[in-house]
Scaffold this active site. Sequence first.
Site, PDB file in Angstrom:
ATOM      1  N   GLU A  40       0.571  -6.003 -30.674  1.00 26.25           N
ATOM      2  CA  GLU A  40       1.591  -5.784 -29.651  1.00 26.25           C
ATOM      3  C   GLU A  40       0.955  -5.125 -28.429  1.00 26.25           C
ATOM      4  O   GLU A  40       0.073  -4.276 -28.552  1.00 26.25           O
ATOM      5  CB  GLU A  40       2.681  -4.868 -30.224  1.00 26.25           C
ATOM      6  CG  GLU A  40       3.767  -4.459 -29.249  1.00 26.25           C
ATOM      7  CD  GLU A  40       4.712  -3.414 -29.827  1.00 26.25           C
ATOM      8  OE1 GLU A  40       5.857  -3.347 -29.363  1.00 26.25           O
ATOM      9  OE2 GLU A  40       4.304  -2.665 -30.742  1.00 26.25           O
ATOM     10  N   LYS A  61      10.966  -8.966 -27.457  1.00 27.54           N
ATOM     11  CA  LYS A  61      11.251  -8.050 -28.565  1.00 27.54           C
ATOM     12  C   LYS A  61      12.736  -7.706 -28.601  1.00 27.54           C
ATOM     13  O   LYS A  61      13.298  -7.207 -27.637  1.00 27.54           O
ATOM     14  CB  LYS A  61      10.405  -6.787 -28.394  1.00 27.54           C
ATOM     15  CG  LYS A  61      10.488  -5.794 -29.529  1.00 27.54           C
ATOM     16  CD  LYS A  61       9.555  -4.617 -29.230  1.00 27.54           C
ATOM     17  CE  LYS A  61       9.524  -3.585 -30.337  1.00 27.54           C
ATOM     18  NZ  LYS A  61       8.638  -2.451 -29.967  1.00 27.54           N
ATOM     19  N   CYS A 114       6.790  -5.615 -33.835  1.00 22.92           N
ATOM     20  CA  CYS A 114       6.781  -4.219 -34.268  1.00 22.92           C
ATOM     21  C   CYS A 114       8.110  -3.728 -34.876  1.00 22.92           C
ATOM     22  O   CYS A 114       8.403  -3.988 -36.026  1.00 22.92           O
ATOM     23  CB  CYS A 114       6.337  -3.326 -33.108  1.00 22.92           C
ATOM     24  SG  CYS A 114       5.685  -1.719 -33.640  1.00 22.92           S
TER      25      CYS A 114
END
Length: 259
Positions: free
Chosen positions: A44, A110, A144
């Site tokens: 990331e 995300k 994540c």
Amino acid sequence: MKTQLKVSIIQSHLHWENPVANRTQFSEKIAAISEDTDLIILPEMFTTGFTMNAASLAEETNGVTLFWMQSEAKKKNAALTGSIIIKDDGLFYNRLFFVFPDGTFHQYDKKHTFALAGEHKTYQAGQNKLIVTYKGWKICPLVCYDLRFPVWARNKEDYDLLVYVANWPDKRVNAWDALLKARAIENMAYCIGVNRVGLDGNGHQYTGHSAGYDVLGELLTTSDYEKEFTETITLEKEHVVTLRDRLQFLQDRDYFEIK
């Protein structure tokens, strides 16, 4: 359809807020992959580390890093994925790119921004899940903190491979280990998580634990969890198909919609 998919994991330290240095080091690490590979996975925010300094570091979608990813993918004849900071229509995103060898790409923003670090105050949350079809494999790439939310990763699409790119700190790495394995088992899919190592500019320590699991939660990677490494693992389509047909756990899924 490709019956095997070779996936290269690159676990690395990151130069804090230094895109040039990070692109340079990853070019070297990608070039050093000596065996054939189909997909290369970076962490990331691989050009900067997990920073909230988006105003100074964000790129446009068609900026230098996407061009770099396209160039690296073409040179290696492999897909390349990882997330970077993007400014789009005045908003900042933690955006993952999945770049094909021919330079075409998909993108995923995300979904779950990390409130504990104030990510939600800087970055716009994405709304759309991405399923990539590549060489006959269906791949779901996530970022994540998405790992903590199993409903978002839920395998409604019968994907074969779940990928997480991350900057997941050492103090919560036990959760990373447990959740990666759980996502593989509950979704009857391969699951690969690629994290970073080293100390970031905010004083957070990262110990990696990048890993790949099969559909039964068996560990596939063999490298030292807590050091920089590059490892290529081979995924078998027959493994997914055979075990899903035999066990049929996905047929017993609960059905609901995310609102």
